[in-house]
Design an enzyme around this catalytic site. Structure first.
Site, PDB file in Angstrom:
ATOM      1  N   HIS A 117       0.811  -1.217   0.000  1.00 53.69           N
ATOM      2  CA  HIS A 117       0.000   0.000   0.000  1.00 53.69           C
ATOM      3  C   HIS A 117       0.847   1.270   0.000  1.00 53.69           C
ATOM      4  O   HIS A 117       0.327   2.354  -0.253  1.00 53.69           O
ATOM      5  CB  HIS A 117      -0.996  -0.001   1.176  1.00 53.69           C
ATOM      6  CG  HIS A 117      -0.400   0.207   2.532  1.00 53.69           C
ATOM      7  ND1 HIS A 117      -0.252  -0.796   3.455  1.00 53.69           N
ATOM      8  CD2 HIS A 117       0.062   1.325   3.148  1.00 53.69           C
ATOM      9  CE1 HIS A 117       0.253  -0.323   4.573  1.00 53.69           C
ATOM     10  NE2 HIS A 117       0.457   0.973   4.403  1.00 53.69           N
ATOM     11  N   SER A 162       4.861   2.914   7.925  1.00 53.64           N
ATOM     12  CA  SER A 162       4.453   1.753   7.154  1.00 53.64           C
ATOM     13  C   SER A 162       5.546   1.319   6.189  1.00 53.64           C
ATOM     14  O   SER A 162       6.088   2.120   5.423  1.00 53.64           O
ATOM     15  CB  SER A 162       3.182   2.089   6.365  1.00 53.64           C
ATOM     16  OG  SER A 162       2.624   0.928   5.818  1.00 53.64           O
ATOM     17  N   ASP A 196       0.173  -7.724   1.402  1.00 53.97           N
ATOM     18  CA  ASP A 196       0.549  -6.320   1.578  1.00 53.97           C
ATOM     19  C   ASP A 196       2.067  -6.148   1.599  1.00 53.97           C
ATOM     20  O   ASP A 196       2.619  -5.416   2.412  1.00 53.97           O
ATOM     21  CB  ASP A 196      -0.067  -5.729   2.861  1.00 53.97           C
ATOM     22  CG  ASP A 196      -0.007  -4.202   2.869  1.00 53.97           C
ATOM     23  OD1 ASP A 196       0.139  -3.615   1.774  1.00 53.97           O
ATOM     24  OD2 ASP A 196      -0.095  -3.611   3.965  1.00 53.97           O
TER      25      ASP A 196
END
Length: 368
Positions: free
Chosen positions: A168, A309, A198
């Site tokens: 993402h 992230s 992911d």
């Protein structure tokens, strides 16, 4: 002392020195099994036997008697010294055996220092030591897309610039810029992605000699283990936080691409709710969209914020045990306020064993 131990009348008074040709010789009856030790005939008398050729009385000590006594004392002194040495050696041996067997206080103290198994006895066991060792392998990723610019993090795993991050972070990106801890920037290309996990792999152009991270074993992680998180929250490159592993195998659901209504990038521009994910049937930090994927995550209370992230969750040996992927921000709810709250100690990371199992797929580009 020697004379006092001889009973009265045990010797004749004749002072003929002839018998001393063999001094204090045993005549077969008086000194049976007893050596003259230069001090006394301890507990043994010349019972009923006189020296040959004597007439009574004590014989005068022969001229060499003192020498005989001195020579007799040397073995005693030597034995005493040997006994002392044996005692010292014996004690040392016992200590050594105790150390080898892990017993005794000496073994406990030295064993802990030598083995270095506790986290406080090595730089690997400190946050500063982990940060110093691993920070050069953590990068900031800037992804530009039609929706705006977003910031995430990544982990360098090869010297020529292979970098692992979240899908993402780079999903939908038209251009990817990577900044190293040194401040040097590279352009990167997407090698492969796996939206179901992911995960994504990107590669720097014309890079070499980079510092790389060591991938650990997430199956060995236990609740309560100390961890360090490194990333670029809000674009603050190389930020280090620490905490513990709070839980294992949390089912976390995230969007598979940038189709979510809030967008997948952790953008500094364009506003919107950041880092949307689902847990326990509820959505947090915005709408995850229609296409989602669920994975088992490590939960940590190490502070994570938008921009972390794709960064690293690291154990105290400096090994990567997870790729940070989601966090809970209570004010970023369905209210649509657009505000982004800081960490409240609920962060999630993809276990590194999931990454290791997926590396060949990512390198082949099969998941793209």
């Amino acid at each position: 002392m020697t004379e006092n131990l001889r009973p009265s009348g045990a010797h004749s008074t004749d002072q003929d020195p002839t018998p001393y040709a063999s001094p204090y010789a045993d005549d077969g009856t008086a000194h049976t099994g007893t050596a003259y030790d230069g001090t006394a005939h301890t507990g043994t008398a010349h019972t009923g036997t006189a020296y040959a050729g004597t007439a009574g009385g004590y014989p005068p000590p022969p001229p060499y008697a003192p020498t005989s006594r001195r020579r007799a004392k040397r073995p005693v002194a030597l034995l005493a010294a040997v006994a002392l040495a044996a005692g010292v050696i014996g004690g040392g041996t016992a200590t050594l055996v105790g150390q080898l067997n892990g017993g005794g206080s000496a073994a406990t103290g030295s064993g802990g220092a030598v083995n270095g198994t506790t986290v406080s006895q090595s730089s690997k066991g400190t946050v500063s030591g982990v940060a110093e060792a691993v920070s050069p392998a953590i990068v900031e990723i800037g992804a530009a897309s039609s929706a705006g610019n977003s910031t995430g993090s990544g982990v360098v795993i090869t010297e020529d610039g292979e970098i692992v991050t979240n899908n993402h972070v780079i999903s939908g990106a038209q251009q990817i810029q990577v900044t190293l801890s040194t401040g040097k920037t590279y352009t990167a290309d997407v090698v492969g992605t796996d939206p179901d996990k992911d995960l994504a792999l990107i590669k720097l152009r014309n890079a070499s000699g980079l510092k790389t991270a060591t991938l650990g074993d997430s199956s060995q992680v236990k609740v309560g283990d100390q961890v360090v998180a490194i990333g670029s929250p809000e674009g603050l490159t190389g930020t280090v936080t620490s905490g513990i592993v709070s839980a294992l195998d949390r089912d976390v659901t995230v969007a598979k691409d940038d189709s979510g209504s809030s967008g997948q990038g952790q953008g500094q521009q364009g506003g919107g709710q950041q880092w949307p994910f689902e847990f326990g049937g509820q959505q947090f930090n915005g709408d995850t969209g229609e296409e989602t994927t669920t994975y088992k995550a490590l939960q940590t209370d190490a502070s994570l914020n938008p921009g972390n992230s794709g960064g690293a969750l690291i154990n105290m040996d400096g090994e990567i045990i997870g790729i940070n992927s989601a966090m809970y921000a209570p004010s970023s709810s369905a209210s649509g306020s657009g505000s982004a709250a800081g960490s409240v100690g609920l962060g999630f990371a993809i276990p590194v064993n999931t990454l290791k199992a997926d590396l060949d797929t990512l390198r082949a580009g099969d998941g793209s």
